[in-house]
Design a protein around this motif. Structure first.
Motif, short mmCIF file in Angstrom:
data_model
loop_
_atom_site.label_atom_id
_atom_site.label_comp_id
_atom_site.label_asym_id
_atom_site.label_seq_id
_atom_site.Cartn_x
_atom_site.Cartn_y
_atom_site.Cartn_z
N LYS A 1 -4.39 99.73 44.48
CA LYS A 1 -5.47 99.77 45.49
C LYS A 1 -6.09 98.39 45.64
O LYS A 1 -6.31 97.91 46.76
CB LYS A 1 -6.54 100.77 45.07
CG LYS A 1 -6.14 102.22 45.10
CD LYS A 1 -7.29 103.09 44.60
CE LYS A 1 -6.89 104.54 44.48
NZ LYS A 1 -8.00 105.38 43.92
N PHE A 2 -6.38 97.78 44.51
CA PHE A 2 -6.99 96.45 44.49
C PHE A 2 -6.09 95.44 45.20
O PHE A 2 -6.54 94.66 46.05
CB PHE A 2 -7.21 96.05 43.03
CG PHE A 2 -8.00 94.79 42.83
CD1 PHE A 2 -9.37 94.83 42.67
CD2 PHE A 2 -7.37 93.55 42.79
CE1 PHE A 2 -10.11 93.66 42.47
CE2 PHE A 2 -8.09 92.39 42.60
CZ PHE A 2 -9.47 92.45 42.43
N ALA B 1 -12.72 94.13 44.71
CA ALA B 1 -11.65 93.57 45.53
C ALA B 1 -12.22 92.70 46.65
O ALA B 1 -11.64 91.65 46.99
CB ALA B 1 -10.78 94.68 46.11
N ALA B 2 -13.35 93.10 47.22
CA ALA B 2 -13.99 92.30 48.27
C ALA B 2 -14.44 90.96 47.71
O ALA B 2 -14.33 89.92 48.38
CB ALA B 2 -15.18 93.07 48.85
N VAL B 3 -14.93 90.96 46.48
CA VAL B 3 -15.34 89.70 45.84
C VAL B 3 -14.13 88.81 45.60
O VAL B 3 -14.17 87.60 45.83
CB VAL B 3 -16.06 89.98 44.50
CG1 VAL B 3 -16.41 88.69 43.78
CG2 VAL B 3 -17.33 90.80 44.75
N GLN C 1 -2.47 86.89 42.25
CA GLN C 1 -3.89 86.74 41.94
C GLN C 1 -4.56 88.09 41.72
O GLN C 1 -5.35 88.27 40.79
CB GLN C 1 -4.61 86.01 43.08
CG GLN C 1 -4.51 84.51 43.06
CD GLN C 1 -5.32 83.89 44.18
OE1 GLN C 1 -5.49 84.48 45.24
NE2 GLN C 1 -5.84 82.70 43.94
N SER C 2 -4.25 89.05 42.58
CA SER C 2 -4.90 90.36 42.50
C SER C 2 -4.49 91.11 41.23
O SER C 2 -5.27 91.91 40.70
CB SER C 2 -4.57 91.20 43.73
OG SER C 2 -3.19 91.49 43.81
#
Length: 290
Positions: free
Chosen positions: A70-71, A158-160, A221-222
């Motif tokens: 999801k992230f 995730a937004a950050v 990165q995620s």
């Protein structure tokens, strides 16, 4: 042949660094994934594929995998789309655009721990700037416990992550845009191409190599967002923000199950490799050239 032998001293330091910092740890992790080593004892037992079976039945690992996917999807989509739109806007050389590029890049130079602490304060449900801003705008119904809500926390982090690295991706897209021959753009305009047609038929196909780098780098990165998640939530609430990297950390250093952590690390490496390979194939960069 002698010429090639002369080049060996130049590549040897790089090969040694790669072997020590990547190959050796990878092979060691693979070896320990077949043992029950606790990280402290001088002895351990070989358990075969038992760790892999335990990983398959581990509910927390399943949650961490789903959270990570999801992230990753959220970050890849948001970060790629927003950075591309920004790059298209500031592609032309001007003092204002140069200033905007530097401004967008500022969050990238901050450490993830610093970013995590800053946004933890912003997300605070009582005194955080985000909820206060929404209240001032008359949107009190939108206020949330952004990282305390189990269904929302992973997307808030995730937004950050996307915010912190958009500037880096903007630079890559701008470099890709500036590598496109201006003659092609001018020719397409003379043929009557609209802005949308120009982007779809000229800009995007030639931008595909840069896009492939952005997407693959963003994906990696995620999956490596350990410091951001650990700083903001530590994997909570109720494992709703637990990702594979925090799962590995907790298994190794909290539960002293280094064998199990090594197994998760091997799975982690394989997963990232498969996803990155599929992304490059999907973007078909081998068929695109400047």
């Amino acid at each position: 042949m002698k010429r090639h032998l002369r080049l060996i001293p130049f590549i040897l330091p790089g090969v040694l660094l790669y072997a020590v910092l990547f190959l050796y740890p990878t092979i060691t992790a693979l070896y320990y994934s077949f043992t029950n080593w606790d990280g402290l004892s001088p002895s351990y037992q070989y358990v075969g594929i038992d760790n892999y079976k335990l990983l398959k039945d581990d509910i927390i690992f399943g949650k961490s995998l789903m959270n990570n996917l999801k992230f990753m999807l959220f970050v890849v989509i948001v970060q790629t789309v927003v950075s591309l739109l920004l790059a298209l806007q500031i592609n032309k050389k001007s003092k204002v655009n140069v200033m905007l590029r530097a401004l967008y890049f500022v969050p990238t130079i901050l450490s993830s721990v610093s970013v995590g602490f800053i946004w933890s304060f912003i997300y605070d449900p009582s005194t955080g700037a985000l909820n206060q801003l929404l209240t001032m705008m008359g949107l009190e119904s939108w206020t949330q416990n952004w990282i305390g809500n189990a269904s929302l926390a992973i997307f808030s982090i995730a937004a950050v992550q996307a915010w912190a690295h958009i500037g880096q991706m903007v630079v890559l897209f701008v470099a890709g845009l500036q590598a496109i021959p201006p003659e092609l753009i001018e020719a397409a305009r003379l043929d009557g191409a609209t802005k949308v047609g120009l982007f779809l038929r000229v800009t995007w196909p030639l931008l595909a190599p840069a896009a492939a780098i952005v997407v693959s780098y963003t994906t990696i990165q995620s999956f490596k967002a350990f410091d951001l998640v650990f700083t903001m939530t530590g994997g909570g609430p109720a494992y709703s923000t637990e990702i594979i990297s925090t799962y590995i950390y907790n298994s190794a250093f909290m539960n002293y199950a280094f064998g199990k952590a090594a197994t998760a690390s091997v799975f982690f490496l394989i997963l990232i490799s498969i996803i990155t390979f599929l992304q490059f194939k999907l973007l078909r960069t081998d068929r695109v050239s400047y």
